[in-house]
Structure formats: C-alpha cells, structure tokens
Design an enzyme around this catalytic site. Sequence first.
Site, PDB file in Angstrom:
ATOM      1  N   ASP A 147      -0.862   5.064   1.386  1.00 17.70           N
ATOM      2  CA  ASP A 147      -0.947   6.301   2.225  1.00 17.70           C
ATOM      3  C   ASP A 147      -0.367   5.406   3.218  1.00 17.70           C
ATOM      4  OD1 ASP A 147      -0.934   8.256  -0.029  1.00 17.70           O
ATOM      5  OD2 ASP A 147      -3.300   8.151   0.134  1.00 17.70           O
TER       6      ASP A 147
ATOM      7  N   ASP B 113      -2.160  -1.044   5.810  1.00 22.30           N
ATOM      8  CA  ASP B 113      -2.300  -0.228   7.023  1.00 22.30           C
ATOM      9  C   ASP B 113      -3.313   0.016   7.374  1.00 22.30           C
ATOM     10  OD1 ASP B 113      -2.614   1.909   5.528  1.00 22.30           O
ATOM     11  OD2 ASP B 113      -2.551   3.144   7.556  1.00 22.30           O
TER      12      ASP B 113
ATOM     13  N   ASP C 117       0.982  -1.020  -0.330  1.00 20.26           N
ATOM     14  CA  ASP C 117      -0.327   0.286  -0.222  1.00 20.26           C
ATOM     15  C   ASP C 117       0.670   1.443   0.105  1.00 20.26           C
ATOM     16  OD1 ASP C 117      -2.317   1.524   0.544  1.00 20.26           O
ATOM     17  OD2 ASP C 117      -2.337   1.669   2.583  1.00 20.26           O
TER      18      ASP C 117
END
Length: 290
Positions: A28, A234, A26
């Site tokens: 961000d 996250d 990922d």
Amino acid sequence: MNYPYKVKATRRQDFGVGGQIVIFTDLDGTLLDAETYSFAEACGALTMLEARHIPLVICSSKTRSEIEHYRSLLRNTDPFICENGGGIFIPKGYMLLTKSLKNTLVEEHDRHYLIRLGTPYEKLRQGLHALREKGFLVRGFGDMTVEEVSQVTGLPRHEAFMARQREFDEPFVLDGPEDRLDEFFLSISELGLNVTQGAFYHLLGDNDKGKAVSILAGLYKEVFPNLVTIGIGDSPNDTPMLRKVNIPAVVRKPDGSCDSRIDVPNLIRARGIGPIGWAETIKILIEKLS
C-alpha cells in the site's frame, strides 16, 4: 534517465562478486498506488525483475488472502510476509526448502509452509476490548462490517472482505482527544502488546517486518552466501524492515513528501510517488548492482 540519488554501497562488488539480489517490498502506497491500488506504473520494473530472476518478497500489513490476491495479479511465486511480520509463507517446492528450513519451527498448509511469529488474533481482539474498557474509543476491522472496512479503506468490497480475514494483526481507528495518546500507548504496552502505524494503527504482538525479513533473508543466504537485500516502503511500520536490509529506500506520499518519521541510515528517498517512485528506485539500483 539521470537519477539524483546519493547511493552508498550499491555496486555488486561492495557486497561480494556474484551476489544475488532479493527485494523486500511494502504494498500500500509503495508498489500499489495509495488511492487506486494499481501497480501499473511499476510494470516496467517488475518485468526487469522477472527477466533477471530477482526474487520479489512482499512484506505488507495486508492479510494472507490479500497478498495472495496481489501475488496472482503480479504473477509472483516468491515467499511473502503478511500482517506486519506476523507470518512468513514459503511456497512448497520453493528453493528455500533447505535443511535450515526443515530445522525451523514451521506449520504445513496446503500450498505453503508457515513460520508463525505473530500473536494469535483472538488475543489481539481481547486487547482491543480491554482498551475500550479503559475508555478509549477504538474500533478494529473485527468490529466493522465488510462495507465499513470498504468505506474506511477505499478498498472494493471483495478486497475489504479479504482484509477482515486476519491472523496476526488488528488494524484499528482511534477516536478521541490527541492528548490521551501517551496514555493510550502506555495501556497497550501494559497489555504486553505493541502498536505500529501504516495507513492505520495496527495492534500486534512481539513481531514486526524487520524480524520476519531477518529470518527470510537468513534462509536466502543459505542458498546465496553473497546476498544483497533491498527494502522499499513508505510508512513507519516499514522502518524495522528497512533497518534489516543492505539498501533501504522509501517512496513519496501522494502529497510529494517522504515520511519524516522513518529514520534509517543511508536511506534512499525516491523522487516519485508510490509505484512511480518504486519503479525509478528499483531500476537505478538494479542498474548499479549489475
């Protein structure tokens, strides 16, 4: 450095001698800092991956334009997955252009082959309009100006412009009482659409990061039969990706917590926040797998 992780099946021989590692990540809040969008803290680990020729596949809710921007900054030339699994982009001339890819339904673009998994953006916009007609206070990126997207995301204006260039996924903000959430999610399902959550809610079709990762990992496996996949994220929208890799990991949020909604077997929880946790996790895993 000592790492207090309890990691199962992280020796190369656990996956087959000579296995090739591929990392799905990922952006961000993971490889990029949640506030500054910087990957400076991860540069050491990125250099390690480059030196060892380990593919780094970006798998993000960001648009194609945004990911290509960061791939340029990262000097990344590997395939990427945009908009929560809506599209898989494979650079022309990349080693994965095997017979199996040629037998896959792909679209040819200037620099990439596209495997399209997502619902057309216009249908998602129609879905958002239908939700408003039911009384839900929703605003998608397509309803906002570049300046408004910049304000709600914290992105600089040129990146906010790229964030509005959507093809398969519509981020949105939802106002109104929390007690209507169940009704809201049911309404999305009745439209034949789905919702996931990262920094924002995202309206999408029958695609997710996990489906895209499975397809791309399958193509890598045509080249590397003893494939070892690592996934790192996250947020809840990373869960499908983390379920499809051999070694799943999450980094910590800015408040120091790991998102408790991510429920994946054998999940590694990094000690560090964002790119710091990303770098720590990558380094320890690569060392254990080498």
